[in-house]
Design a protein around this motif. Sequence first.
Motif, short mmCIF file in Angstrom:
data_model
loop_
_atom_site.label_atom_id
_atom_site.label_comp_id
_atom_site.label_asym_id
_atom_site.label_seq_id
_atom_site.Cartn_x
_atom_site.Cartn_y
_atom_site.Cartn_z
N PRO A 122 0.94 -1.18 -0.02
CA PRO A 122 0.13 0.00 -0.12
C PRO A 122 0.78 1.22 -0.19
O PRO A 122 1.89 1.14 0.54
CB PRO A 122 -0.67 -0.13 1.29
N ALA A 147 -1.76 3.23 10.28
CA ALA A 147 -2.75 2.25 9.56
C ALA A 147 -3.63 3.11 8.58
O ALA A 147 -3.89 2.81 7.31
CB ALA A 147 -3.27 1.37 10.34
N LEU A 165 -5.84 2.20 4.96
CA LEU A 165 -6.71 1.06 5.82
C LEU A 165 -7.94 1.72 5.92
O LEU A 165 -8.00 2.85 6.42
CB LEU A 165 -6.05 0.41 6.86
N THR A 166 -9.15 1.05 5.93
CA THR A 166 -10.35 1.61 6.46
C THR A 166 -10.34 1.65 7.87
O THR A 166 -9.55 0.67 8.75
CB THR A 166 -11.27 0.69 5.84
N TYR A 176 -1.80 4.64 5.50
CA TYR A 176 -1.60 3.75 4.78
C TYR A 176 -2.66 3.12 4.07
O TYR A 176 -2.91 2.15 3.11
CB TYR A 176 -0.62 2.40 5.17
N ILE A 231 1.08 -3.91 7.43
CA ILE A 231 0.68 -2.92 6.48
C ILE A 231 1.88 -2.42 5.13
O ILE A 231 1.45 -1.82 4.28
CB ILE A 231 0.60 -1.62 7.06
N LEU A 290 -5.24 -2.64 14.12
CA LEU A 290 -3.95 -2.25 13.81
C LEU A 290 -3.34 -1.35 15.18
O LEU A 290 -2.19 -1.75 15.73
CB LEU A 290 -3.38 -1.66 12.68
N PRO A 309 -10.08 -2.15 10.17
CA PRO A 309 -8.61 -2.83 10.22
C PRO A 309 -7.80 -1.85 10.85
O PRO A 309 -6.59 -2.14 11.67
CB PRO A 309 -8.31 -2.75 9.03
N ALA A 310 -7.88 -0.32 10.81
CA ALA A 310 -6.96 0.40 11.27
C ALA A 310 -7.06 0.70 13.11
O ALA A 310 -6.15 0.63 13.62
CB ALA A 310 -7.16 1.85 10.72
#
Length: 214
Positions: free
Chosen positions: A3, A121, A126-127, A124, A64, A134, A130-131
Motif C-alpha cells: 500500500p 494504518a 486502511l479502512t 496507509y 501494512i 492495527l 482494520p486501522a
Amino acid sequence: MPPIPLPIPTSLSDLLLAMDLIGVFVFGLSGGTLAVRKNLDLFGVMVLSLAAALAGGVFRDLLIGAAPPASLRDDRYLLAALAAGFAAFLFHRPINRLGKPVMVLDAAGLGLFTVAGCSKALAYGLTPLPAALLGVMTACGGGAMRDLLVAEVPRVLREEIYAMASLLGAAVVIAGQHLGLPPVPVAVVGAAAVFALRVVSVLRGWSAPRAPGS
C-alpha cells in the motif's frame, strides 16, 4: 504491491514520531522494571525492554507493508528502547516508589502506541475497522510479548480493561479523521483517553465482561 501511504501533515507526522519514540521508551521502562522485579540479569532486562518496546510496532509495520519496520530503519527506536532498559536496571528503586509503576507506564505506552498505530494504518489507506485493530495490536503486542517472556498471562487477556481502552483511543482517532478535526489535538485526546480509562479501571476494579455463568 504494498500500500502507498497517504500524505501526512508535517505537524502530525512529527507528533506521531514523537509519540512512537516516547511510547518505545515508556514500554521499554515497563519491560525493564518487570524484568528487575523477576530478578533477571542485565541481559534479561535488556531483552524484556526491547521486546516490550518494539514488538507491537514491528507487527504493525509488517502487516501494512512498511518494510523494513521503522525500528530497524531508524536507530532512535533501538536507542530509546536500550536507554529505557538501562534506566530500569539502574533506577528501578525510585521508579518502584511511584506506586504501580508497571501499570502506569504500561497505560502511558498503551495510549501513545494506540494513536500512533491507528494513525499510521489510516495513512496507509486502511479502512477504519482494520486501522483500529492495527492500533490495538501496536499497543498490546509489546506488552503481550513482555508478559509471555516471564511466563505471565498477558494483560490484554486478563479481566482488566486493556484492549477496550486501546479501542477507545482508536475510535477517537478515527472519529476525528471522519469529522475533519485537527489531527494533532485529536491524537493527544486519543492518547489521554486511553491512559485515563486504563488507570481508572485499575483503581476502580473495573473488568471486561465475562461469559454468563463462568
